[in-house]
Design a protein around this motif. Structure first.
Motif, PDB file in Angstrom:
ATOM      1  N   LYS A  77     105.838 -44.514  11.923  1.00  0.00           N
ATOM      2  CA  LYS A  77     107.520 -43.265  12.101  1.00  0.00           C
ATOM      3  C   LYS A  77     106.442 -42.100  10.752  1.00  0.00           C
ATOM      4  O   LYS A  77     106.321 -41.152  11.002  1.00  0.00           O
ATOM      5  N   HIS A  78     105.827 -42.384   9.920  1.00  0.00           N
ATOM      6  CA  HIS A  78     105.559 -41.957   8.572  1.00  0.00           C
ATOM      7  C   HIS A  78     104.022 -40.776   8.638  1.00  0.00           C
ATOM      8  O   HIS A  78     104.022 -40.464   7.735  1.00  0.00           O
ATOM      9  N   TRP A  79     103.111 -41.539   8.883  1.00  0.00           N
ATOM     10  CA  TRP A  79     101.184 -41.727   8.925  1.00  0.00           C
ATOM     11  C   TRP A  79     101.203 -42.105   9.727  1.00  0.00           C
ATOM     12  O   TRP A  79     101.148 -42.327  11.123  1.00  0.00           O
ATOM     13  N   ASN A  80      99.825 -40.894  10.524  1.00  0.00           N
ATOM     14  CA  ASN A  80      99.040 -40.710  11.372  1.00  0.00           C
ATOM     15  C   ASN A  80      97.877 -41.025  10.947  1.00  0.00           C
ATOM     16  O   ASN A  80      97.747 -40.781  10.232  1.00  0.00           O
ATOM     17  N   THR A  81      97.056 -41.666  12.044  1.00  0.00           N
ATOM     18  CA  THR A  81      95.081 -41.420  12.004  1.00  0.00           C
ATOM     19  C   THR A  81      95.084 -40.506  12.387  1.00  0.00           C
ATOM     20  O   THR A  81      95.260 -39.959  14.074  1.00  0.00           O
ATOM     21  N   LEU A  82      94.103 -39.387  11.776  1.00  0.00           N
ATOM     22  CA  LEU A  82      93.133 -38.285  12.311  1.00  0.00           C
ATOM     23  C   LEU A  82      91.884 -38.740  12.666  1.00  0.00           C
ATOM     24  O   LEU A  82      90.813 -39.502  12.104  1.00  0.00           O
ATOM     25  N   PHE A  83      91.214 -38.487  13.889  1.00  0.00           N
ATOM     26  CA  PHE A  83      89.700 -38.737  14.419  1.00  0.00           C
ATOM     27  C   PHE A  83      89.550 -37.381  14.068  1.00  0.00           C
ATOM     28  O   PHE A  83      89.280 -36.327  14.788  1.00  0.00           O
ATOM     29  N   LEU A  84      88.515 -36.998  12.906  1.00  0.00           N
ATOM     30  CA  LEU A  84      87.931 -36.029  11.745  1.00  0.00           C
ATOM     31  C   LEU A  84      87.351 -35.120  13.471  1.00  0.00           C
ATOM     32  O   LEU A  84      87.653 -34.062  13.565  1.00  0.00           O
ATOM     33  N   GLU A  85      86.398 -35.487  13.219  1.00  0.00           N
ATOM     34  CA  GLU A  85      85.319 -34.730  14.278  1.00  0.00           C
ATOM     35  C   GLU A  85      86.035 -34.059  15.611  1.00  0.00           C
ATOM     36  O   GLU A  85      85.016 -33.499  15.402  1.00  0.00           O
ATOM     37  N   GLN A  86      86.840 -34.624  15.864  1.00  0.00           N
ATOM     38  CA  GLN A  86      87.248 -34.370  17.208  1.00  0.00           C
ATOM     39  C   GLN A  86      88.213 -33.348  17.197  1.00  0.00           C
ATOM     40  O   GLN A  86      89.226 -32.753  18.105  1.00  0.00           O
ATOM     41  N   LEU A  87      89.074 -32.875  16.094  1.00  0.00           N
ATOM     42  CA  LEU A  87      90.112 -32.420  15.365  1.00  0.00           C
ATOM     43  C   LEU A  87      89.324 -30.826  14.728  1.00  0.00           C
ATOM     44  O   LEU A  87      88.558 -30.699  14.241  1.00  0.00           O
ATOM     45  N   PRO A  88      89.865 -29.646  15.204  1.00  0.00           N
ATOM     46  CA  PRO A  88      89.412 -28.619  14.607  1.00  0.00           C
ATOM     47  C   PRO A  88      89.843 -28.649  13.264  1.00  0.00           C
ATOM     48  O   PRO A  88      90.950 -29.149  12.230  1.00  0.00           O
ATOM     49  N   THR A  89      88.739 -27.930  12.106  1.00  0.00           N
ATOM     50  CA  THR A  89      88.923 -28.071  10.921  1.00  0.00           C
ATOM     51  C   THR A  89      90.394 -27.600  10.555  1.00  0.00           C
ATOM     52  O   THR A  89      90.551 -27.647   9.415  1.00  0.00           O
ATOM     53  N   GLN A  90      90.194 -26.006  11.201  1.00  0.00           N
ATOM     54  CA  GLN A  90      92.136 -25.718  10.493  1.00  0.00           C
ATOM     55  C   GLN A  90      93.272 -26.470  10.380  1.00  0.00           C
ATOM     56  O   GLN A  90      93.674 -26.877   9.814  1.00  0.00           O
ATOM     57  N   LEU A  91      92.743 -27.420  11.455  1.00  0.00           N
ATOM     58  CA  LEU A  91      94.498 -27.978  11.675  1.00  0.00           C
ATOM     59  C   LEU A  91      94.192 -29.447  10.579  1.00  0.00           C
ATOM     60  O   LEU A  91      95.525 -30.024   9.794  1.00  0.00           O
ATOM     61  N   ILE A  92      93.145 -30.193  10.805  1.00  0.00           N
ATOM     62  CA  ILE A  92      92.890 -30.859   9.076  1.00  0.00           C
ATOM     63  C   ILE A  92      93.538 -30.245   8.421  1.00  0.00           C
ATOM     64  O   ILE A  92      94.269 -31.358   6.847  1.00  0.00           O
ATOM     65  N   ILE A  93      93.024 -29.091   7.850  1.00  0.00           N
ATOM     66  CA  ILE A  93      93.214 -28.906   6.828  1.00  0.00           C
ATOM     67  C   ILE A  93      95.119 -28.455   6.436  1.00  0.00           C
ATOM     68  O   ILE A  93      95.684 -28.735   5.228  1.00  0.00           O
ATOM     69  N   GLU A  94      95.574 -28.278   7.497  1.00  0.00           N
ATOM     70  CA  GLU A  94      96.715 -28.304   7.466  1.00  0.00           C
ATOM     71  C   GLU A  94      97.933 -29.253   7.184  1.00  0.00           C
ATOM     72  O   GLU A  94      98.068 -29.375   6.764  1.00  0.00           O
ATOM     73  N   LEU A  95      97.149 -30.874   7.714  1.00  0.00           N
ATOM     74  CA  LEU A  95      98.320 -31.134   8.149  1.00  0.00           C
ATOM     75  C   LEU A  95      97.402 -32.536   6.526  1.00  0.00           C
ATOM     76  O   LEU A  95      98.370 -33.144   5.874  1.00  0.00           O
ATOM     77  N   VAL A  96      96.212 -31.664   6.062  1.00  0.00           N
ATOM     78  CA  VAL A  96      96.049 -32.525   4.770  1.00  0.00           C
ATOM     79  C   VAL A  96      97.453 -32.138   3.209  1.00  0.00           C
ATOM     80  O   VAL A  96      98.183 -32.604   2.442  1.00  0.00           O
ATOM     81  N   ASP A  97      97.501 -30.247   3.698  1.00  0.00           N
ATOM     82  CA  ASP A  97      98.645 -29.607   2.863  1.00  0.00           C
ATOM     83  C   ASP A  97      99.831 -29.950   3.555  1.00  0.00           C
ATOM     84  O   ASP A  97      99.953 -30.688   2.423  1.00  0.00           O
ATOM     85  N   HIS A  98     100.249 -30.301   4.388  1.00  0.00           N
ATOM     86  CA  HIS A  98     101.569 -31.494   5.108  1.00  0.00           C
ATOM     87  C   HIS A  98     101.664 -32.505   4.273  1.00  0.00           C
ATOM     88  O   HIS A  98     102.535 -32.568   3.274  1.00  0.00           O
ATOM     89  N   SER A  99     100.938 -33.063   4.181  1.00  0.00           N
ATOM     90  CA  SER A  99     101.402 -34.474   3.687  1.00  0.00           C
ATOM     91  C   SER A  99     100.586 -34.678   2.235  1.00  0.00           C
ATOM     92  O   SER A  99     102.018 -35.299   1.424  1.00  0.00           O
ATOM     93  N   TYR A 100     100.485 -33.775   1.713  1.00  0.00           N
ATOM     94  CA  TYR A 100     100.109 -33.498   0.282  1.00  0.00           C
ATOM     95  C   TYR A 100     101.715 -33.022  -0.733  1.00  0.00           C
ATOM     96  O   TYR A 100     102.464 -33.490  -0.869  1.00  0.00           O
ATOM     97  N   ASP A 101     101.530 -31.793   0.177  1.00  0.00           N
ATOM     98  CA  ASP A 101     103.514 -31.271   0.430  1.00  0.00           C
ATOM     99  C   ASP A 101     104.621 -32.050   0.513  1.00  0.00           C
ATOM    100  O   ASP A 101     105.334 -32.060  -0.641  1.00  0.00           O
ATOM    101  N   LEU A 102     104.186 -33.151   1.353  1.00  0.00           N
ATOM    102  CA  LEU A 102     105.579 -33.806   1.784  1.00  0.00           C
ATOM    103  C   LEU A 102     105.347 -34.811   0.383  1.00  0.00           C
ATOM    104  O   LEU A 102     106.492 -35.365   0.084  1.00  0.00           O
ATOM    105  N   VAL A 103     104.508 -35.889  -0.416  1.00  0.00           N
ATOM    106  CA  VAL A 103     104.441 -35.995  -1.611  1.00  0.00           C
ATOM    107  C   VAL A 103     104.913 -35.926  -2.484  1.00  0.00           C
ATOM    108  O   VAL A 103     105.295 -36.073  -3.467  1.00  0.00           O
ATOM    109  N   VAL A 104     104.397 -34.791  -2.441  1.00  0.00           N
ATOM    110  CA  VAL A 104     104.959 -33.415  -3.664  1.00  0.00           C
ATOM    111  C   VAL A 104     106.509 -34.074  -4.091  1.00  0.00           C
ATOM    112  O   VAL A 104     107.446 -33.900  -4.888  1.00  0.00           O
TER     113      VAL A 104
END
Length: 119
Positions: A77-104
């Motif tokens: 429910k709360h976690w996703n697995t991302l296949f890094l090489e198959q996703l746009p870099t900007q999306l990964i950056i956005e999702l890392v920020d989102h994960s960080y912000d949720l935890v903070v």
């Protein structure tokens, strides 16, 4: 994005540490002691587990079917697995920020203040 670029991104965030609390192959990034990213180094293609808002998780999984999946060995429910090489870099950056912000956002007020006070 490769694993080393992801590592640099995570470590660039305030209050982040990296460790191997589970085994020698799963790199974990924490903010103020709470996990926001896990990278199973032995898995190929390169992957990363990130925390995500449940509604957004469903949208991402639909939009990126097979490339963003329910979190491997995590709460689906709360976690996703991302296949890094198959996703746009900007999306990964956005999702890392989102994960960080949720935890903070889930930290105690005391820990949030300690994070703000870090240089």
């Amino acid at each position: 994005m490769n694993v080393e670029e992801l590592r640099e991104l995570c470590l660039s965030k305030k209050g982040v540490t990296e460790e191997f609390p589970f085994d020698a192959y799963t790199l974990v990034f924490k903010v103020m002691g709470k996990m926001f990213a896990l990278v199973p180094l032995e898995r190929l293609p390169s992957q990363c587990n990130l925390k995500c808002d449940p509604e957004r998780s469903e949208e991402l999984r639909a939009d990126y079917d097979g490339v963003i999946t329910p979190g491997y060995h995590m709460s689906k429910k709360h976690w996703n697995t991302l296949f890094l090489e198959q996703l746009p870099t900007q999306l990964i950056i956005e999702l890392v920020d989102h994960s960080y912000d949720l935890v903070v956002g889930s930290l105690t007020k005391k820990l949030q203040q300690e994070l703000k006070d870090l240089d």
